[in-house]
Design a protein around this motif. Structure first.
Motif, mmCIF file in Angstrom:
data_model
loop_
_atom_site.group_PDB
_atom_site.id
_atom_site.type_symbol
_atom_site.label_atom_id
_atom_site.label_comp_id
_atom_site.label_asym_id
_atom_site.label_seq_id
_atom_site.Cartn_x
_atom_site.Cartn_y
_atom_site.Cartn_z
ATOM 1 N N TYR A 16 0.833 -1.202 0.000
ATOM 2 C CA TYR A 16 0.000 0.000 0.000
ATOM 3 C C TYR A 16 0.872 1.259 0.000
ATOM 4 N N GLU A 17 1.954 1.228 0.768
ATOM 5 C CA GLU A 17 2.807 2.406 0.900
ATOM 6 C C GLU A 17 3.699 2.618 -0.318
ATOM 7 N N THR A 18 4.201 1.547 -0.897
ATOM 8 C CA THR A 18 5.126 1.682 -2.020
ATOM 9 C C THR A 18 4.432 1.648 -3.376
ATOM 10 N N ARG A 19 3.234 1.017 -3.420
ATOM 11 C CA ARG A 19 2.507 0.807 -4.675
ATOM 12 C C ARG A 19 3.360 0.049 -5.685
ATOM 13 N N SER A 20 4.221 -0.830 -5.158
ATOM 14 C CA SER A 20 5.148 -1.543 -6.044
ATOM 15 C C SER A 20 5.518 -2.898 -5.459
ATOM 16 N N VAL A 21 5.371 -3.956 -6.264
ATOM 17 C CA VAL A 21 5.815 -5.285 -5.844
ATOM 18 C C VAL A 21 7.336 -5.307 -5.709
ATOM 19 N N THR A 22 8.027 -4.639 -6.628
ATOM 20 C CA THR A 22 9.492 -4.613 -6.605
ATOM 21 C C THR A 22 10.014 -3.952 -5.341
ATOM 22 N N ALA A 23 9.476 -2.768 -5.014
ATOM 23 C CA ALA A 23 9.935 -2.052 -3.826
ATOM 24 C C ALA A 23 9.611 -2.814 -2.553
ATOM 25 N N ALA A 25 9.353 -6.086 -2.275
ATOM 26 C CA ALA A 25 10.290 -7.211 -2.209
ATOM 27 C C ALA A 25 11.658 -6.755 -1.708
ATOM 28 N N GLU A 26 12.107 -5.590 -2.179
ATOM 29 C CA GLU A 26 13.399 -5.066 -1.728
ATOM 30 C C GLU A 26 13.376 -4.771 -0.232
ATOM 31 N N SER A 27 12.291 -4.172 0.246
ATOM 32 C CA SER A 27 12.201 -3.821 1.663
ATOM 33 C C SER A 27 12.164 -5.053 2.555
ATOM 34 N N LEU A 28 11.510 -6.117 2.076
ATOM 35 C CA LEU A 28 11.379 -7.332 2.880
ATOM 36 C C LEU A 28 12.493 -8.343 2.613
ATOM 37 N N HIS A 29 13.398 -7.989 1.677
ATOM 38 C CA HIS A 29 14.484 -8.900 1.290
ATOM 39 C C HIS A 29 13.920 -10.230 0.777
ATOM 40 N N LEU A 30 12.896 -10.112 -0.065
ATOM 41 C CA LEU A 30 12.273 -11.285 -0.672
ATOM 42 C C LEU A 30 12.353 -11.161 -2.187
ATOM 43 N N THR A 31 12.004 -12.237 -2.886
ATOM 44 C CA THR A 31 11.922 -12.170 -4.338
ATOM 45 C C THR A 31 10.565 -11.615 -4.739
ATOM 46 N N ARG A 139 17.894 3.158 -2.307
ATOM 47 C CA ARG A 139 18.965 2.574 -1.500
ATOM 48 C C ARG A 139 18.513 2.361 -0.065
ATOM 49 N N LEU A 140 17.699 3.285 0.431
ATOM 50 C CA LEU A 140 17.161 3.124 1.779
ATOM 51 C C LEU A 140 16.221 1.922 1.831
ATOM 52 N N GLY A 141 15.366 1.787 0.815
ATOM 53 C CA GLY A 141 14.435 0.671 0.779
ATOM 54 C C GLY A 141 15.126 -0.669 0.647
ATOM 55 N N ARG A 142 16.246 -0.700 -0.064
ATOM 56 C CA ARG A 142 16.977 -1.956 -0.249
ATOM 57 C C ARG A 142 17.879 -2.295 0.939
ATOM 58 N N GLY A 143 17.938 -1.407 1.919
ATOM 59 C CA GLY A 143 18.766 -1.664 3.088
ATOM 60 C C GLY A 143 20.229 -1.345 2.901
ATOM 61 N N GLU A 144 20.591 -0.624 1.830
ATOM 62 C CA GLU A 144 21.986 -0.279 1.597
ATOM 63 C C GLU A 144 22.449 0.821 2.545
ATOM 64 N N ILE A 145 21.531 1.664 2.993
ATOM 65 C CA ILE A 145 21.845 2.719 3.950
ATOM 66 C C ILE A 145 20.801 2.694 5.057
ATOM 67 N N ASP A 146 21.163 3.270 6.205
ATOM 68 C CA ASP A 146 20.246 3.303 7.344
ATOM 69 C C ASP A 146 19.440 4.595 7.400
ATOM 70 N N ALA A 147 19.999 5.680 6.893
ATOM 71 C CA ALA A 147 19.302 6.973 6.905
ATOM 72 C C ALA A 147 20.046 7.926 5.994
ATOM 73 N N PHE A 148 19.376 9.008 5.617
ATOM 74 C CA PHE A 148 20.070 10.082 4.910
ATOM 75 C C PHE A 148 19.520 11.414 5.385
ATOM 76 N N ILE A 149 20.342 12.444 5.242
ATOM 77 C CA ILE A 149 19.954 13.797 5.646
ATOM 78 C C ILE A 149 19.967 14.670 4.406
ATOM 79 N N ALA A 150 18.860 15.381 4.182
ATOM 80 C CA ALA A 150 18.724 16.150 2.954
ATOM 81 C C ALA A 150 17.857 17.380 3.194
ATOM 82 N N THR A 151 17.984 18.358 2.290
ATOM 83 C CA THR A 151 17.132 19.553 2.352
ATOM 84 C C THR A 151 15.899 19.460 1.460
ATOM 85 N N PRO A 152 15.934 18.784 0.311
ATOM 86 C CA PRO A 152 14.714 18.700 -0.492
ATOM 87 C C PRO A 152 13.608 17.955 0.253
#
Length: 297
Positions: A16-23, A25-31, A139-152
């Motif tokens: 519901y949040e991602t509106r994407s099967v791919t995203a 799967a990446e967040s849950l580390h599943l296929t 990258r955040l969704g795939r677990g490559e990073i834990d957080a990022f700091i940004a102005t946008p």
């Protein structure tokens, strides 16, 4: 409920949040096939299609919209209870976090974080990657990073925004600039001088837009890609730069530059931390978000 897997709730919420099967799967580390199979089970369980495919991604049905809020709330409560039982102790933890920061963040935000981490969590280490707002969400969704700091401002169902602070801008000039004296630069002086501005992947383009709005693009003598080069360029030339106040104050202490108040209001930047949504964070990631908000906010 005996035949209903709690993991299906997590899958539904992320779909519901991602509106994407791919995203998802990446967040849950599943296929992707595993997530698609879970979606089929959800459809059978609730007797509804739940999501329809469109060019923009998955579109939730009325039933899915009705289910999201109670399931999200229930999942968050369960995750919180489980996380409390598997607590993160910063005093003893040996944990490595990966962050994405712009060059501004590396100069002005990393020092206070490192100063605080020394006493609060001596076993915690950081790895910092360059910030590129075009791919950092994935990258955040795939677990490559834990957080990022940004102005946008990034509005997404996949990430949660935690505002840290607001900050204004100042002009930056050489300490011995031959024409600009005092603590302010007038509108006439600002328009008469030549400027250096920054364009790059970090997404902080307020000063550049300010020049464009005032018809001063013809006065831009130099464009660079990183803010960290500004003090070195300004102190050896007669160019005028603009930078966030906190960063400029750091430069003033270490370089032959002066800060001047601008003759107009430039929209303040809002610096925010972004992380996975609360129900998707580990106890360590939750501590990291709270730590950054406390120290930098």
């Amino acid at each position: 409920m005996r035949d209903f897997d709690l993991n299906l709730v997590r899958t539904f919420v992320l779909l519901y949040e991602t509106r994407s099967v791919t995203a998802t799967a990446e967040s849950l580390h599943l296929t992707q096939p595993t997530v698609s199979y879970a979606l089929q089970k959800l459809r059978r369980r609730f007797g509804d299609e739940l999501f329809r495919r469109s060019g923009a991604g998955l579109v939730p049905t009325t039933t899915a919209r009705d289910l999201y809020e109670p399931l999200h709330t229930a999942l968050a409560g369960i995750e919180s209870t489980v996380s409390d039982s598997v607590s993160f102790d910063p005093a003893t933890a040996q944990t490595a976090f990966t962050l994405c920061l712009s060059d501004l963040g590396e100069v002005s935000l990393l020092p206070p974080l490192l100063a605080a981490i020394k006493t609060r969590a001596p076993g915690v280490t950081f790895t910092v990657h360059p910030l590129d707002v075009s791919d950092v969400e994935g990258r955040l969704g795939r677990g490559e990073i834990d957080a990022f700091i940004a102005t946008p401002l990034i509005s997404s169902r996949r990430v949660e925004r935690v505002p840290l602070f607001r900050e204004g801008h100042v002009a930056l000039v050489a300490e011995d600039h031959p024409r600009l004296r005092g603590s302010r630069i007038s509108q006439a002086q600002f328009e008469a001088e030549r400027h250096v501005t920054v364009v790059g992947p970090a997404g902080h383009d307020g000063p550049r837009r300010a020049l464009e709005l005032r018809g001063l693009t013809g006065r831009i003598a130099l464009q660079v890609t990183r803010y960290s080069s500004l003090p070195y360029l300004v102190q050896r030339t007669e160019l005028v730069g603009m930078a966030p106040r906190r960063l400029a104050e750091v430069w003033r202490d270490e370089n032959r530059v002066r800060l001047l108040e601008l003759p107009f209001e430039l929209e303040p930047i809002v610096v925010s931390a972004y992380a996975r949504r609360t129900h998707s964070r580990s106890p360590a990631q939750q501590w990291l978000v709270d730590f950054m908000q406390e120290v930098l906010g």
